[in-house]
Design an enzyme around this catalytic site. Structure first.
Site, mmCIF file in Angstrom:
data_model
loop_
_atom_site.group_PDB
_atom_site.id
_atom_site.type_symbol
_atom_site.label_atom_id
_atom_site.label_comp_id
_atom_site.label_asym_id
_atom_site.label_seq_id
_atom_site.Cartn_x
_atom_site.Cartn_y
_atom_site.Cartn_z
ATOM 1 N N ASP A 58 -12.688 -11.153 7.033
ATOM 2 C CA ASP A 58 -11.438 -10.847 7.738
ATOM 3 C C ASP A 58 -11.577 -9.542 8.509
ATOM 4 O OD1 ASP A 58 -8.860 -11.452 8.533
ATOM 5 O OD2 ASP A 58 -7.929 -10.351 6.871
ATOM 6 N N LYS A 72 -3.081 0.451 -3.777
ATOM 7 C CA LYS A 72 -2.730 -0.891 -3.320
ATOM 8 C C LYS A 72 -2.408 -1.768 -4.515
ATOM 9 C CE LYS A 72 -4.166 -4.477 -0.121
ATOM 10 N NZ LYS A 72 -5.136 -4.843 0.912
ATOM 11 N N VAL A 106 0.855 -1.193 0.000
ATOM 12 C CA VAL A 106 0.000 0.000 0.000
ATOM 13 C C VAL A 106 0.888 1.240 0.000
ATOM 14 C CG1 VAL A 106 -1.880 1.228 1.142
ATOM 15 C CG2 VAL A 106 -1.750 -1.267 1.300
#
Length: 256
Positions: free
Chosen positions: A197, A106, A91
């Site tokens: 996540d 990213k 990133v």
């Protein structure tokens, strides 16, 4: 390709043969066979390594000699500094000269369990999702074979850093941030995305104390038939997995 753009391995200035030529007893010149092409994952990892090495060289050159001629770009975006590295890629803070704003860029790393097109499809779904508690995605694409995602650059840090920085119990402020995370997830679920996540490192909190759910790199996209597109059943961060996710069973928005 200009010198100020990102070049992937195997391009200009690199030998294409497998090694030096060899001479036979008859005096004829032969070449050893070409080595097999590296796997796609290894090639992408090497492309990212070379890109980062070049960025560091240009940054050092700018600091030492005050030159800006070696600006490193990914498409039109000018890479300014590295922000971090995660399981899904590198990133950077970058500058968008077209819209004249700073953005987060990213570059997606090799992911043998995911298809690039699936990752981009999920990023496009996020780009269509406008919610104050979801990190906005501005643009997605592929540069030199490596997918990239451009999103809002949030001053501040992760939810974990914000919690550690907050002095005292501040229960109301923490509750507001966590409710914002829930609202952001709910908006993503409404678009058929299951994050899989969600954890303090994947939530950004700006100076305005507004939570933004980020990093949908492991997300699943719901299909019209009720199934999920792509991705292994077991994925995520162990300590934050729901029981059914840890068992490799079907996950859905409730797992988030």
């Amino acid at each position: 390709m200009r010198d100020d753009t990102w070049s992937s391995p195997g391009r200009r200035g690199e030998p294409t043969s497998g090694g030096p030529s060899a001479t036979t007893r008859q005096g004829r010149v032969t070449h050893p066979p070409e080595p097999p092409a590296p796997p796609a994952d290894a090639a992408r990892a090497e492309a990212l390594r070379r890109f980062e090495a070049r960025r560091v060289r240009e940054e050092l050159r700018a600091r030492m000699f005050g030159t800006t001629s070696g600006v490193v770009r990914v498409e039109r975006f000018e890479v300014r500094r590295r922000l971090g590295e995660g399981a899904t890629g590198l990133v950077y803070a970058a500058w968008d000269p077209k819209l004249r704003r700073e953005v987060a860029l990213k570059l997606l790393a090799a992911r043998p369990t995911r298809d690039d097109e699936l990752l981009l499809r999920e990023a496009r779904a996020l780009a269509r999702l406008s919610h104050p508690n979801v990190l906005p995605v501005y643009e997605v694409g592929v540069s030199e074979g490596v997918p990239f995602i451009v999103s809002e650059l949030v001053p501040g840090g992760t939810l974990r850093a914000w919690l550690e920085d907050t002095k005292g119990p501040q229960r109301d402020a923490v509750l507001d941030v966590l409710l914002g995370v829930g609202r952001g997830l709910s908006a993503a679920h409404g678009r058929g995305l299951t994050h899989r996540d969600i954890k303090p490192e994947n939530v950004l909190v700006g100076p305005d104390a507004r939570a933004r759910v980020a990093d949908f790199g492991l997300a699943l996209t719901s299909q019209p038939d009720g199934g999920d597109a792509g991705g292994p059943p077991l994925a995520g961060t162990l300590r934050y997995m729901a029981p059914e996710q840890l068992a490799g069973e079907h996950v859905d928005p409730l797992s988030d």
